[in-house]
Motif scaffolding. Sequence first.
Motif, short mmCIF file in Angstrom:
data_model
loop_
_atom_site.label_atom_id
_atom_site.label_comp_id
_atom_site.label_asym_id
_atom_site.label_seq_id
_atom_site.Cartn_x
_atom_site.Cartn_y
_atom_site.Cartn_z
N TRP A 1 0.79 -1.22 0.00
CA TRP A 1 0.00 0.00 0.00
C TRP A 1 0.83 1.28 0.00
O TRP A 1 0.29 2.37 -0.16
CB TRP A 1 -0.94 0.02 1.20
N SER A 2 2.15 1.17 0.17
CA SER A 2 3.00 2.36 0.23
C SER A 2 3.34 2.88 -1.16
O SER A 2 3.92 2.16 -1.98
CB SER A 2 4.29 2.04 0.99
N ALA A 3 2.97 4.12 -1.43
CA ALA A 3 3.28 4.72 -2.73
C ALA A 3 4.79 4.84 -2.93
O ALA A 3 5.31 4.63 -4.04
CB ALA A 3 2.63 6.10 -2.83
N THR A 4 5.51 5.15 -1.86
CA THR A 4 6.97 5.25 -1.96
C THR A 4 7.59 3.90 -2.26
O THR A 4 8.52 3.79 -3.06
CB THR A 4 7.55 5.81 -0.65
N ALA B 1 7.22 -6.71 4.04
CA ALA B 1 7.46 -6.50 5.47
C ALA B 1 6.27 -6.89 6.33
O ALA B 1 6.43 -7.31 7.48
CB ALA B 1 7.84 -5.05 5.73
N GLU B 2 5.06 -6.74 5.80
CA GLU B 2 3.86 -7.09 6.56
C GLU B 2 3.66 -8.59 6.64
O GLU B 2 3.21 -9.12 7.66
CB GLU B 2 2.64 -6.43 5.94
N GLN B 3 3.99 -9.30 5.57
CA GLN B 3 3.79 -10.75 5.55
C GLN B 3 4.92 -11.50 6.25
O GLN B 3 4.68 -12.51 6.90
CB GLN B 3 3.67 -11.24 4.10
N GLN B 4 6.16 -10.98 6.13
CA GLN B 4 7.31 -11.65 6.70
C GLN B 4 7.79 -10.87 7.94
O GLN B 4 8.87 -10.29 7.98
CB GLN B 4 8.43 -11.76 5.67
N THR B 5 6.96 -10.88 8.98
CA THR B 5 7.25 -10.10 10.18
C THR B 5 8.49 -10.62 10.92
O THR B 5 9.22 -9.84 11.53
CB THR B 5 6.05 -10.10 11.13
N GLN B 6 8.73 -11.94 10.87
CA GLN B 6 9.89 -12.48 11.57
C GLN B 6 11.18 -11.95 10.98
O GLN B 6 12.11 -11.58 11.71
CB GLN B 6 9.89 -14.01 11.50
N SER C 1 13.85 -9.37 12.77
CA SER C 1 15.24 -9.81 12.92
C SER C 1 16.23 -8.72 12.52
O SER C 1 17.32 -8.61 13.09
CB SER C 1 15.49 -11.06 12.08
N TYR C 2 15.85 -7.90 11.54
CA TYR C 2 16.75 -6.87 11.04
C TYR C 2 16.27 -5.46 11.40
O TYR C 2 16.72 -4.48 10.81
CB TYR C 2 16.92 -7.02 9.53
N ALA C 3 15.38 -5.39 12.40
CA ALA C 3 14.93 -4.10 12.94
C ALA C 3 14.39 -3.18 11.86
O ALA C 3 14.66 -1.98 11.86
CB ALA C 3 16.06 -3.42 13.71
N VAL C 4 13.63 -3.74 10.94
CA VAL C 4 12.99 -2.95 9.90
C VAL C 4 11.65 -2.45 10.42
O VAL C 4 10.76 -3.25 10.71
CB VAL C 4 12.80 -3.76 8.60
N VAL C 5 11.52 -1.15 10.56
CA VAL C 5 10.31 -0.54 11.10
C VAL C 5 9.50 0.15 10.01
O VAL C 5 8.28 0.01 9.93
CB VAL C 5 10.66 0.46 12.22
N ASP C 6 10.19 0.92 9.17
CA ASP C 6 9.52 1.68 8.12
C ASP C 6 9.84 1.09 6.74
O ASP C 6 10.86 0.42 6.56
CB ASP C 6 9.97 3.14 8.15
#
Length: 332
Positions: free
Chosen positions: A31-34, A62-67, A71-76
């Motif tokens: 859903w992110s345009a960027t 990122a939404e489907q593979q939350t683990q 693990s790599y501290a991906v927030v945005d």
Amino acid sequence: MSGPITITSPQQLSSLLSSSRIVVVNFYNEWSATSKALGTIYDQLAGNLQRPNVVTFAKVNAEQQTQISESYAVVDVPTFLIFKNGSQIQKLNGNNAKQLSEAVKRLAAEADSDSSGGFGEASSSSGGTWIGAGLPRGYKDVTDQVDARGLDLLNFDSEFGSVRTLFETTQPTTVAMGKGKGAASGSEGKKDWVESDVDEQLMLYVPFNSTLKIHTIQITSAPPSSEDDEDAPMRPKTIHLFTNLQHNLGFEEAEDVPATQTIELKPSDWDEKTATAKLELRFVKFQKVYSLVLFVADGEGEGEKTRIDRIRIIGESGEKREMGQLQKPEDD
């Protein structure tokens, strides 16, 4: 031309990191345009630069593979992670397409020219292994268990040695020259040591081929040639140690992660003859170690750079690691 590989499990990503020299991973969502805008540019880079087992592009929802994201501290999103020899070396956030393109192209060029020799090959013909201090009873030098493919060093000056220089088995040239005026300047011969770049901090990630019990870490750092030389690199002073991380830490990230142990070296800790200090570890905290991060937070003095010539790992080696698998540290 082929596009990015879609990652659907942590195991798939781990396998990819162990099979390709450079891996670029795009964390995105639908859903992110960027994310969509950068995704088009990312696909173009993949089509132009992707080469089997050398440079590989991948993407993670990122939404489907939350683990994986956690693990790599991906927030945005979008977030781009760049790996070299299985170890994370760069994290890019936001929509800076130019920065992403330049970073990937530079690493792709380096991958083409990078030698494929294993760790220690250049020094295996030397007359013996450099040991800067005596070994504690019952323990041995286990530096040969360092997995050179995954070594990672942040904030080092490329005019001097690389991360592999730290684990060479040869005696440092400036130590061989002896302490005194000019000993640490390296004005003659090769510069076989590491210096920090923009400030005094260094962040070193060291994975191992087997689980280790680490008793002591020896750090060799030639002294400044003159106390009056303000430009001379400093010896390390405050060192934070972290165990069993899956990748290197960023400098800001290290402030939020509890250290396994913090050691502050004093001038008296450095042996005058060998320019080596021993990091005495809390042995109970360094059992079953499969990776180590050394964060040099500052140096001994008022200079702007820190220097390390050699590092030796002293302890016991255990069972071989099953490479290519994501591991989690065991609870104490």
